[in-house]
Scaffold this active site. Structure first.
Site, PDB file in Angstrom:
ATOM      1  N   ALA A 173     -20.994  13.881 -57.658  1.00 45.92           N
ATOM      2  CA  ALA A 173     -19.664  14.268 -58.130  1.00 45.92           C
ATOM      3  C   ALA A 173     -19.756  15.386 -59.160  1.00 45.92           C
ATOM      4  O   ALA A 173     -18.999  16.359 -59.121  1.00 45.92           O
ATOM      5  CB  ALA A 173     -18.938  13.061 -58.720  1.00 45.92           C
ATOM      6  N   TYR A 222     -23.944  11.682 -59.822  1.00 52.49           N
ATOM      7  CA  TYR A 222     -24.634  12.965 -59.868  1.00 52.49           C
ATOM      8  C   TYR A 222     -24.028  13.924 -58.847  1.00 52.49           C
ATOM      9  O   TYR A 222     -23.767  15.093 -59.155  1.00 52.49           O
ATOM     10  CB  TYR A 222     -26.124  12.760 -59.589  1.00 52.49           C
ATOM     11  CG  TYR A 222     -26.960  13.988 -59.843  1.00 52.49           C
ATOM     12  CD1 TYR A 222     -27.121  14.478 -61.127  1.00 52.49           C
ATOM     13  CD2 TYR A 222     -27.599  14.659 -58.797  1.00 52.49           C
ATOM     14  CE1 TYR A 222     -27.889  15.623 -61.374  1.00 52.49           C
ATOM     15  CE2 TYR A 222     -28.371  15.787 -59.034  1.00 52.49           C
ATOM     16  CZ  TYR A 222     -28.511  16.259 -60.323  1.00 52.49           C
ATOM     17  OH  TYR A 222     -29.266  17.383 -60.567  1.00 52.49           O
ATOM     18  N   VAL A 244     -23.553  20.139 -75.306  1.00 54.33           N
ATOM     19  CA  VAL A 244     -22.530  20.802 -74.498  1.00 54.33           C
ATOM     20  C   VAL A 244     -21.316  19.913 -74.251  1.00 54.33           C
ATOM     21  O   VAL A 244     -20.252  20.405 -73.856  1.00 54.33           O
ATOM     22  CB  VAL A 244     -23.100  21.294 -73.141  1.00 54.33           C
ATOM     23  CG1 VAL A 244     -24.179  22.341 -73.353  1.00 54.33           C
ATOM     24  CG2 VAL A 244     -23.609  20.127 -72.300  1.00 54.33           C
TER      25      VAL A 244
END
Length: 235
Positions: free
Chosen positions: A154, A152, A62
């Site tokens: 953020a 994490y 992704v």
């Protein structure tokens, strides 16, 4: 009448954990499912375990928009449409901010946040055409900050804000957007190996059932942000 039968869903991070649990639930509901992940062996194994001819396994990172475009094209070639998108791929690296490496920070932002954008960007035309549903999997870490979690937090705070803004952009096209924010879930997250001590946690199939419930909800109703926790704690 089963309104979900033959609908097509794309789930990122679908080889295990929450993504796999959602795939199981959507297949049981009569849907066709495409799952993606970065590891060829893992995603093919997941397809075999799901045991359905209505599963398409794709290798896609992704973090790379072109790969998500190719995944979208492959789904359209196989199933002809995309009705539902579950942006689930994610990872966590935890350390005090002064010790966190640039590599770990970038991996989380690129996967957890930019990856969510790439997936929606690639599939939005199909969702608009089919008046579909987009679900991002955030975390309670998207509203509750904690020590060693700066990167994490953020990324997951970002997922919540991104999805809520996307909801406002896409609702005019009859596309629903929801972000799900789970607490403790039995999964392989952060290299955890699921075991009997995880019985108190939310199970991946519970998140799967939640997604099914969202898809079956009255078209006039949109739960745009959902926090979900275990009923009890480990203590």
């Amino acid at each position: 009448m089963n309104h979900l039968k033959d609908k097509v869903a794309y789930i990122t991070g679908g080889s295990k954990g929450i993504g796999y649990g959602i795939a199981q639930s959507l297949l049981k509901a009569g849907m066709k499912v495409a799952i993606s992940g970065r590891n060829t062996e893992a995603i093919q194994k997941a397809k075999e375990q799901l045991g359905s001819e209505n599963v398409l396994a794709l290798v896609s990172d992704v973090r790379n928009f072109e790969e998500e475009q190719k995944a979208t094209a492959a789904i359209l070639k196989e199933f002809g449409k995309i009705d539902v998108v579950i942006a689930n791929a994610g990872l966590g690296k935890f350390a005090p901010i002064h010790e966190m490496s640039l590599e770990d920070w970038n991996a989380m932002i690129d996967t957890n946040l930019t990856g969510v954008f790439h997936t929606l960007k690639a599939t939005a035309p199909q969702l608009i055409e089919n008046k579909g549903y987009y679900v991002s999997i955030s975390s309670l870490a998207g509203t509750n900050f904690f020590a060693n979690g700066a990167g994490y937090n953020a990324s997951k705070f970002g997922v919540v804000g991104f999805t809520q803004a996307a909801m406002l952009d896409l609702r005019a096209y009859d596309v629903k957007c929801t972000t799900i924010m789970p607490g403790s879930v039995t999964s392989h997250f952060n290299e955890h190996v699921p075991n009997d001590n995880d019985a108190w946690k939310i199970q991946p199939e519970d998140i799967g059932q939640l997604v099914v419930d969202l898809l079956k909800m009255n078209p006039n109703v949109l739960p745009s942000k959902i926090e979900v926790r275990p009923t009890k704690t480990s203590s």
